[in-house]
Write a protein that holds these residues in place. Structure first.
Motif, mmCIF file in Angstrom:
data_model
loop_
_atom_site.group_PDB
_atom_site.id
_atom_site.type_symbol
_atom_site.label_atom_id
_atom_site.label_comp_id
_atom_site.label_asym_id
_atom_site.label_seq_id
_atom_site.Cartn_x
_atom_site.Cartn_y
_atom_site.Cartn_z
ATOM 1 N N ARG A 86 30.909 49.252 41.315
ATOM 2 C CA ARG A 86 29.852 48.268 41.606
ATOM 3 C C ARG A 86 30.442 46.894 41.884
ATOM 4 O O ARG A 86 30.080 46.229 42.871
ATOM 5 N N ASP A 87 31.362 46.471 41.015
ATOM 6 C CA ASP A 87 31.967 45.146 41.180
ATOM 7 C C ASP A 87 32.797 45.067 42.460
ATOM 8 O O ASP A 87 32.777 44.047 43.159
ATOM 9 N N HIS A 150 30.428 40.036 37.643
ATOM 10 C CA HIS A 150 31.170 41.042 38.392
ATOM 11 C C HIS A 150 32.648 40.674 38.380
ATOM 12 O O HIS A 150 33.019 39.547 38.725
ATOM 13 N N ALA A 151 33.470 41.630 37.991
ATOM 14 C CA ALA A 151 34.912 41.408 37.956
ATOM 15 C C ALA A 151 35.490 41.637 39.348
ATOM 16 O O ALA A 151 35.384 42.732 39.898
ATOM 17 N N TYR A 152 36.078 40.588 39.921
ATOM 18 C CA TYR A 152 36.669 40.697 41.253
ATOM 19 C C TYR A 152 38.031 41.386 41.178
ATOM 20 O O TYR A 152 38.736 41.244 40.176
ATOM 21 N N PRO A 153 38.401 42.126 42.230
ATOM 22 C CA PRO A 153 39.746 42.713 42.270
ATOM 23 C C PRO A 153 40.778 41.619 42.493
ATOM 24 O O PRO A 153 40.427 40.440 42.664
ATOM 25 N N SER A 154 42.046 41.980 42.505
ATOM 26 C CA SER A 154 43.080 40.987 42.805
ATOM 27 C C SER A 154 42.820 40.427 44.202
ATOM 28 O O SER A 154 42.325 41.135 45.082
ATOM 29 N N ARG A 155 43.137 39.164 44.376
ATOM 30 C CA ARG A 155 42.823 38.509 45.646
ATOM 31 C C ARG A 155 43.498 39.188 46.830
ATOM 32 O O ARG A 155 42.892 39.347 47.896
ATOM 33 N N SER A 156 44.732 39.618 46.655
ATOM 34 C CA SER A 156 45.455 40.256 47.764
ATOM 35 C C SER A 156 44.789 41.565 48.178
ATOM 36 O O SER A 156 44.606 41.824 49.376
#
Length: 226
Positions: A86-87, A150-156
């Motif tokens: 979901r995030d 919501h937890a975002y993934p790593s920016r890259s």
């Protein structure tokens, strides 16, 4: 206490997207019968993305309700996977693609609607459906962002994913033109090859910017120190 529980809001938003998709697919427009059908339009792809995203949100809420207090580690592990999916969908697809569709559509529409949404379409698409496709997407996704962290993934990895989506759609649009000799969007007919390259490059950059905007907005809303 919220006036309307976020779980109820998600169900209502999901049902609204299902209604919009069903009504849109029921319209007998010539463009639906040509190569690529509805899938050549980013608006339709975005509607599918939003519907799938809010479907996952509803499924996550149901799973959370069913696993609450059960102590079943396997169920909790599956719930964590749903939450992660979901995030990820909100960060990489639902927010940047949704905001892009709303912003670019109305900017071009305000400049010259014939370039993106000719008046001829008014004979097929009612006004409420047009706003359902190109307006309500923004408040819906902002409501979701505000009601749940919501937890975002790593920016890259996030930027790589949105770049892959952007490039993939651009290649799809070019392929449709290669097969049919017609551009999906009318304004692409009126600009030269160089301008198209600049436009496609700019849209990819804008998608990356919107991803970063979503990340910053999510952090601002859920900053525990404020």
């Amino acid at each position: 206490m919220a006036l309307v529980p976020c779980q109820v809001l998600r169900v209502a938003i999901l049902l609204s997207y299902c209604s919009i998709l069903c009504n849109y697919k029921a319209i007998e427009m010539p463009s639906h019968q040509t190569y690529g059908g509805s899938w050549k339009f980013l608006t339709f792809i975005d509607l599918v993305i939003q519907a799938v995203f809010f479907g996952i949100c509803v499924l996550t809420d149901l799973s959370s309700l069913l696993t609450r207090g059960s102590g079943n580690q396997e169920q909790e592990r599956q719930l964590k996977k749903l939450i992660s999916l979901r995030d990820w969908m909100l960060a990489v697809l639902a927010f940047p693609v949704g905001v892009f569709v709303v912003a670019v559509f109305w900017i071009i529409y305000a400049y010259d609607r014939e370039m993106i949404y000719p008046k001829l379409l008014d004979n097929f698409i009612p006004g409420w459906l047009n706003h359902g496709m190109h307006t309500t997407v923004l408040p819906f996704i902002l409501i979701e962002m505000r009601t749940s962290h919501h937890a975002y993934p790593s920016r890259s990895s996030g930027l790589a994913a949105i770049c892959a989506f952007s490039v993939g759609y651009i290649l799809w649009v070019c392929w449709v033109h290669h097969v049919t000799g017609m551009w999906v969007y009318p304004f692409l007919e009126h600009i030269g090859p160089g301008a198209r390259i600049i436009f496609f490059g700019s849209t990819t950059i804008l998608m990356n910017f919107l991803y970063l905007l979503g990340e910053v907005l999510n952090s601002y809303i859920w900053d525990t120190q404020r």
